[in-house]
Structure formats: C-alpha cells, structure tokens
Design a protein around this motif. Structure first.
Motif, PDB file in Angstrom:
ATOM      1  N   ARG A 182      -5.348  19.379  -2.934  1.00 45.66           N
ATOM      2  CA  ARG A 182      -3.913  19.639  -2.987  1.00 45.66           C
ATOM      3  C   ARG A 182      -3.242  19.207  -1.677  1.00 45.66           C
ATOM      4  O   ARG A 182      -2.217  18.539  -1.664  1.00 45.66           O
ATOM      5  CB  ARG A 182      -3.668  21.127  -3.249  1.00 45.66           C
ATOM      6  N   ARG A 183      -3.861  19.578  -0.548  1.00 42.15           N
ATOM      7  CA  ARG A 183      -3.278  19.250   0.758  1.00 42.15           C
ATOM      8  C   ARG A 183      -3.277  17.740   1.002  1.00 42.15           C
ATOM      9  O   ARG A 183      -2.258  17.162   1.373  1.00 42.15           O
ATOM     10  CB  ARG A 183      -4.055  19.968   1.861  1.00 42.15           C
ATOM     11  N   HIS A 184      -4.419  17.105   0.765  1.00 37.80           N
ATOM     12  CA  HIS A 184      -4.485  15.665   1.013  1.00 37.80           C
ATOM     13  C   HIS A 184      -3.700  14.879  -0.039  1.00 37.80           C
ATOM     14  O   HIS A 184      -3.155  13.821   0.263  1.00 37.80           O
ATOM     15  CB  HIS A 184      -5.945  15.218   1.034  1.00 37.80           C
ATOM     16  N   GLY A 185      -3.659  15.432  -1.246  1.00 38.80           N
ATOM     17  CA  GLY A 185      -2.869  14.770  -2.281  1.00 38.80           C
ATOM     18  C   GLY A 185      -1.397  14.714  -1.908  1.00 38.80           C
ATOM     19  O   GLY A 185      -0.729  13.697  -2.136  1.00 38.80           O
ATOM     20  N   ARG A 186      -0.907  15.794  -1.321  1.00 43.86           N
ATOM     21  CA  ARG A 186       0.487  15.794  -0.866  1.00 43.86           C
ATOM     22  C   ARG A 186       0.693  14.751   0.236  1.00 43.86           C
ATOM     23  O   ARG A 186       1.724  14.065   0.280  1.00 43.86           O
ATOM     24  CB  ARG A 186       0.865  17.177  -0.364  1.00 43.86           C
ATOM     25  N   GLN A 187      -0.313  14.610   1.106  1.00 37.64           N
ATOM     26  CA  GLN A 187      -0.215  13.594   2.147  1.00 37.64           C
ATOM     27  C   GLN A 187      -0.142  12.193   1.540  1.00 37.64           C
ATOM     28  O   GLN A 187       0.643  11.345   1.995  1.00 37.64           O
ATOM     29  CB  GLN A 187      -1.434  13.690   3.087  1.00 37.64           C
ATOM     30  N   VAL A 188      -0.965  11.963   0.526  1.00 37.13           N
ATOM     31  CA  VAL A 188      -0.978  10.638  -0.108  1.00 37.13           C
ATOM     32  C   VAL A 188       0.341  10.367  -0.818  1.00 37.13           C
ATOM     33  O   VAL A 188       0.917   9.281  -0.693  1.00 37.13           O
ATOM     34  CB  VAL A 188      -2.167  10.531  -1.089  1.00 37.13           C
ATOM     35  N   VAL A 189       0.842  11.327  -1.568  1.00 36.77           N
ATOM     36  CA  VAL A 189       2.121  11.139  -2.264  1.00 36.77           C
ATOM     37  C   VAL A 189       3.247  10.916  -1.255  1.00 36.77           C
ATOM     38  O   VAL A 189       4.108  10.050  -1.443  1.00 36.77           O
ATOM     39  CB  VAL A 189       2.417  12.343  -3.182  1.00 36.77           C
ATOM     40  N   ASP A 190       3.231  11.675  -0.177  1.00 36.88           N
ATOM     41  CA  ASP A 190       4.241  11.475   0.868  1.00 36.88           C
ATOM     42  C   ASP A 190       4.116  10.081   1.484  1.00 36.88           C
ATOM     43  O   ASP A 190       5.128   9.431   1.769  1.00 36.88           O
ATOM     44  CB  ASP A 190       4.097  12.538   1.961  1.00 36.88           C
ATOM     45  N   TRP A 191       2.879   9.640   1.693  1.00 36.22           N
ATOM     46  CA  TRP A 191       2.668   8.304   2.249  1.00 36.22           C
ATOM     47  C   TRP A 191       3.251   7.239   1.318  1.00 36.22           C
ATOM     48  O   TRP A 191       3.952   6.323   1.764  1.00 36.22           O
ATOM     49  CB  TRP A 191       1.179   8.056   2.476  1.00 36.22           C
ATOM     50  N   LEU A 222      -5.558   3.113   7.098  1.00 40.38           N
ATOM     51  CA  LEU A 222      -4.660   2.473   6.131  1.00 40.38           C
ATOM     52  C   LEU A 222      -3.414   1.952   6.840  1.00 40.38           C
ATOM     53  O   LEU A 222      -2.970   0.815   6.611  1.00 40.38           O
ATOM     54  CB  LEU A 222      -4.285   3.465   5.031  1.00 40.38           C
ATOM     55  N   ASN A 223      -2.876   2.771   7.731  1.00 39.37           N
ATOM     56  CA  ASN A 223      -1.666   2.382   8.463  1.00 39.37           C
ATOM     57  C   ASN A 223      -1.918   1.274   9.472  1.00 39.37           C
ATOM     58  O   ASN A 223      -1.162   0.300   9.551  1.00 39.37           O
ATOM     59  CB  ASN A 223      -1.086   3.607   9.193  1.00 39.37           C
ATOM     60  N   THR A 224      -2.976   1.394  10.242  1.00 37.21           N
ATOM     61  CA  THR A 224      -3.156   0.488  11.378  1.00 37.21           C
ATOM     62  C   THR A 224      -3.926  -0.783  11.032  1.00 37.21           C
ATOM     63  O   THR A 224      -3.697  -1.827  11.643  1.00 37.21           O
ATOM     64  CB  THR A 224      -3.878   1.208  12.520  1.00 37.21           C
ATOM     65  N   ILE A 225      -4.829  -0.720  10.059  1.00 32.78           N
ATOM     66  CA  ILE A 225      -5.686  -1.872   9.754  1.00 32.78           C
ATOM     67  C   ILE A 225      -5.287  -2.554   8.452  1.00 32.78           C
ATOM     68  O   ILE A 225      -5.105  -3.777   8.407  1.00 32.78           O
ATOM     69  CB  ILE A 225      -7.168  -1.447   9.689  1.00 32.78           C
ATOM     70  N   LEU A 226      -5.150  -1.781   7.372  1.00 31.37           N
ATOM     71  CA  LEU A 226      -4.932  -2.387   6.058  1.00 31.37           C
ATOM     72  C   LEU A 226      -3.494  -2.811   5.810  1.00 31.37           C
ATOM     73  O   LEU A 226      -3.245  -3.871   5.228  1.00 31.37           O
ATOM     74  CB  LEU A 226      -5.388  -1.426   4.961  1.00 31.37           C
ATOM     75  N   LEU A 227      -2.545  -1.993   6.216  1.00 25.41           N
ATOM     76  CA  LEU A 227      -1.138  -2.289   5.916  1.00 25.41           C
ATOM     77  C   LEU A 227      -0.701  -3.654   6.449  1.00 25.41           C
ATOM     78  O   LEU A 227      -0.005  -4.394   5.740  1.00 25.41           O
ATOM     79  CB  LEU A 227      -0.246  -1.172   6.459  1.00 25.41           C
ATOM     80  N   PRO A 228      -1.103  -4.056   7.666  1.00 18.39           N
ATOM     81  CA  PRO A 228      -0.715  -5.396   8.137  1.00 18.39           C
ATOM     82  C   PRO A 228      -1.324  -6.528   7.306  1.00 18.39           C
ATOM     83  O   PRO A 228      -0.837  -7.663   7.351  1.00 18.39           O
ATOM     84  CB  PRO A 228      -1.243  -5.430   9.577  1.00 18.39           C
ATOM     85  N   GLY A 229      -2.372  -6.222   6.552  1.00 18.63           N
ATOM     86  CA  GLY A 229      -3.014  -7.240   5.732  1.00 18.63           C
ATOM     87  C   GLY A 229      -2.523  -7.288   4.304  1.00 18.63           C
ATOM     88  O   GLY A 229      -3.129  -7.960   3.457  1.00 18.63           O
TER      89      GLY A 229
END
Length: 495
Positions: free
Chosen positions: A11-20, A64-71
C-alpha cells in the motif's frame, strides 16, 4: 533479507508509484522528447551483477529517476509526433494495474470465467462503437479476441486462412502445397514475418502494385497475380488489405479487393491497426466500406489511438470455425467439463501462446471512463490538429504536403531549390535529425515514390494546438537555417 512485501508495505509503495506516475504525466513536457543517451550508457550505469541482499523499494525509484528516465523517449509527450500515437491514459493504466494485481491466467474459461466473459463483452462493445458488422460479435458465428499486437493478429489470420485454403491439411501434414499471400508495398512488415513463421517463406509473398497518388493497392493487378498463381499451380490463401498504412495512412479499396477475393475464394484480412479506431466517429465510418461484405478477419489497435496503453489489439473473425480448427490443441491437463460442453469460449484457441493476461480490464476501464462521446472527442481533436497543420504546410511555398491526409497523419517535405533529388533527400534527413536532436519534438520519415518525406502523426492525449504550432515554427526555422552547401558537398562526394 527482505521478506515478501506485506499488504501494508505494498500500500505504501504503491502510493509512491502512483504518485511518481502522476508527477511524470504532469511534468512530461519538462523532458526532451527523444532520449539523448548513447549506446551502452544505461547498461554501464547499472551494476553488472544482481544484489545479494534485498534492497528497499525507494532504491528502485531512485534509480528509475537518475538512470532510466534519461534513457527514455517519451511517447506520451505532447510533442511526440513520430511513428503513430501509442496512447496511454489514466483509466487504462489503472485497469492494467488491476490486471497485474489480480494476476489471473485467462487461457481457459474455467481458469477465470470473468476474464473470458468480460473480454467477450468488451470486444462486442468495441465492434458496436466502430460500426462493425453483427456477425463479428461473439454471440454470432464470429467473434473477437484481444491480441498483444497487430503482428500476432496477422499471423493468426494467416493460419486460419491456410487452414481453410488447405482443407485442414496444413494443420495435419504441414505445408505440402505452394500457398501464396498478397500484400502491397505499403503493407506492414508483420505480414512478411507472418509468412516466414507460417513456413511460406519469401517465395509465398506477392507484392501488388499501388496507385501512384493514393498508394492504395491496385485490385486489377491483384486479380492478375492471383490468376497467374492459380495457373502456375499455387494456392492463393490470403490477401491483406490495409486501412491506414504504417507509412502514409493510405487506405486500400476494400470493396474492390473483396470482390477479387470472393471470385477466387481467397481469405481477406483487413489490417486497420492505426485507422480503424477512427470509426468511433460516424464521419469516418467510410473506413469500414467493404468490411461487412467481404472481410474474413479484421483487426485494429486501441493501443495506438484509442487511449488504451500497449498491448491491446482486437482481432475479429466473421466465422470462428477455421480459426479454432487451425489453433485448437487440447492436452489432457487442460480438459475440463466447461470446455468439453462447447458452451464457453476458451481464448487459448484464438491466439498463438497458451497463456494470456487480463487485457480486457484496461479497455473496459477506458470505454467506461470516456464513453463513446469522449472517445469521439479524442479522435476528432487529433484529426482537427492534423488538418490545421496540413493547411499551414500547403500554404508555405517552401514545403509541399502529400495528399491525401484524411486522419491524424501528415506527410510532407521541404523544397530544396537547386539540389538534386539525392541531395534534397539528404537535406531532409539532416533536417529531421537536427530537429529530433534538439529535444523539443520528435518526427520520423518514410519514402513516397522514392523520395524522402517527413511524417508528423498527431494523436497524443496531451497534444494541444500550441504544441503543433510550436513544432511547425521549429521546422520552418531549422529549414531556413540548415547549411545546404555542406549537405550538397557531402552528397556530391558519395554520388
């Protein structure tokens, strides 16, 4: 060591993912449309070996933010105009999340009845929304199924066509006769791949000439090729007519092609991967001309232009018997009373793989959230923006626009006075690369009559008039600034 993620942790991490995801969607314009990384950069930034001990999920989001997103190339960016739209929307994402959360296997009716029966309802709903014939419904002799992509839909259609053309011999003894399929130079490459997978090889493919202006298949030439193959002892198995080709959105004359197919008893598959969903609007129902009378199978991709994230291709068949006879294999471990009764749909028999995801949830979510009215508004918006762009291009003497352009794709090319055709094509490609490297938009190209043209496909949910207007301003500015002399010199050296 991390234990299984508990419901509260989920539940906690899911909220983080949805917010992301919500933050990503809200701020997508802040990213360059096309990724600027070079080959190997992402791999080099990741550990060579997996972790020995479990890590917190926050570490995954950080990478995800620092490595994957730029790609990433941002397909949902409002200035992404390459290829065709690959729509994602909130309802579809949430429907996909529900599918993942449920984790059901929908290979048989009995393995999750709701998975199968919702799909039968949703594909019937979509058939109704598109104005497709009643015999395509699952409560008639035909029916529909959600495939992963148009490539799979074409392969399934070809296998059904071969089954009918051979009287079932292909399924029993393999390819013994010489079968042929008919495409045009504009048909998607998935048809050639389907021919390879089915065992026909390149020798089984016939490429039909197209009209020089519209790039649509020539039914007169089709008739000649089929007659010649029959005379030579081949068995014509399938013709693929395209409604909205990948290159230019050309529309083949389905009624005329269908007449040829009927004369010779050849299976007609209509590939409407891009354009078919536009028929949710009554003014675009002409795209269905000939489908009710002649099409044995028909497919379109809600995951392109109908707000349903990949993967979601719907394939309909006018008569399910050849398809099921071609693909049905029933080992003992799959036998069950419901399947044996013949009263249920087992979608494993409608596709190549055995297993299948609960894809219907995301299409169901989209249709219920937007309704027919909202889906029509989305298509009309894309068409309107594209037509406005085409008018701007046509009014500029420094460019020429390819006709026709009835939907959301506009093909055009800049004029390069004084350059040879080869040098002009090189200049057009250099212009495209300059624009794409800048990060403010993304275009792709194709060739028409041997000449390079630019493609600008409008259809992202986030695209507004200002994005199209800015893209056109960028194109004109870079066209004026391109150093033609250097392009000419380089082309002259390689001619």
């Amino acid at each position: 060591m991390n234990a299984h993620m508990s419901p509260e942790e989920f539940r906690r991490h899911g909220r983080q993912v949805v917010d992301w995801i919500a933050d990503y969607m809200a701020g997508i314009e802040s990213h360059p449309v096309r990724s600027r990384v070079g080959p190997g950069e992402i791999r080099d930034a990741l550990p060579a070996e997996p972790p020995e001990h479990g890590e917190p999920f926050e570490a995954v989001l950080a990478d995800l933010n620092t490595i994957l997103l730029p790609g990433l190339t941002h397909w949902q960016h409002p200035s992404f105009f390459g290829y065709y739209p690959s729509n994602a929307s909130g309802p579809a994402i949430l429907g996909d999340l529900l599918s993942s959360g449920l984790g059901v296997q929908g290979m048989l009716w009995i393995t999750s009845p709701a998975c199968t029966e919702l799909e039968t309802v949703v594909v019937d709903w979509l058939a109704s929304l598109l104005g497709l014939p009643a015999h395509f419904r699952t409560d008639a002799r035909g029916g529909g199924v959600i495939q992963d992509s148009a490539s799979s839909a074409c392969l399934v259609a070809l296998l059904a066509a071969l089954h009918r053309a051979s009287g079932g011999r292909v399924a029993r003894t393999g390819i013994a006769d010489r079968y042929t399929i008919y495409v045009s130079s504009q048909t998607h490459s998935s048809l050639e791949k389907a021919a390879r997978v089915a065992g026909l090889g390149a020798q089984g493919i016939r490429v039909v000439d197209v009209d020089d202006r519209t790039l649509a298949m020539d039914p007169v030439r089709l008739r000649e090729l089929i007659a010649a193959d029959r005379a030579a002892g081949a068995v014509p198995a399938m013709v693929c007519a395209t409604v909205g080709t990948t290159s230019t959105a050309a529309v083949d004359p389905v009624p005329a092609i269908g007449e040829v197919c009927r004369e010779h008893g050849v299976w007609l598959h209509v590939d409407a991967a891009y354009a078919g969903v536009a028929a949710v609007c009554p003014e675009f129902r002409r795209l269905n001309d000939g489908v009710a009378e002649y099409a044995d199978t028909y497919s379109t991709n809600p995951h392109k232009w109908l707000l349903t994230n990949f993967d979601c291709t719907v394939l309909w068949t006018a008569d399910r018997a050849p398809l099921l006879d071609a693909l049905s294999i029933l080992p003992e471990y799959l036998r069950n009373p419901a399947s044996s009764s013949g009263s249920v749909v087992d979608y494993r028999d409608w596709q190549i793989p055995l297993g299948r995801r609960f894809r219907a949830l995301k299409l169901w979510s989209v249709i219920r959230w937007y309704g027919a009215e909202g889906l029509r508004a989305h298509i009309r918006k894309g068409v309107s923006l594209a037509q406005d762009l085409a008018a701007r291009i046509a009014a500029d003497p420094a460019f020429e626009v390819h006709e026709p352009h009835p939907l959301g794709l506009v093909c055009f090319r800049p004029r390069w006075p004084g350059l040879s055709p080869a040098a002009a094509d090189a200049a057009t490609l250099r212009l495209m690369e300059t624009l794409n490297a800048g990060g403010s938009l993304y275009l792709t190209h194709t060739t028409i009559s041997g000449r390079v043209v630019l493609r600008m496909a409008v259809g992202s949910p986030a695209t507004e008039h200002r994005h199209v207007e800015q893209a056109w301003d960028d194109i004109r500015r870079e066209h004026q600034a391109l150093p033609i002399q250097r392009v000419t010199d380089q082309t002259d050296q390689t001619d």
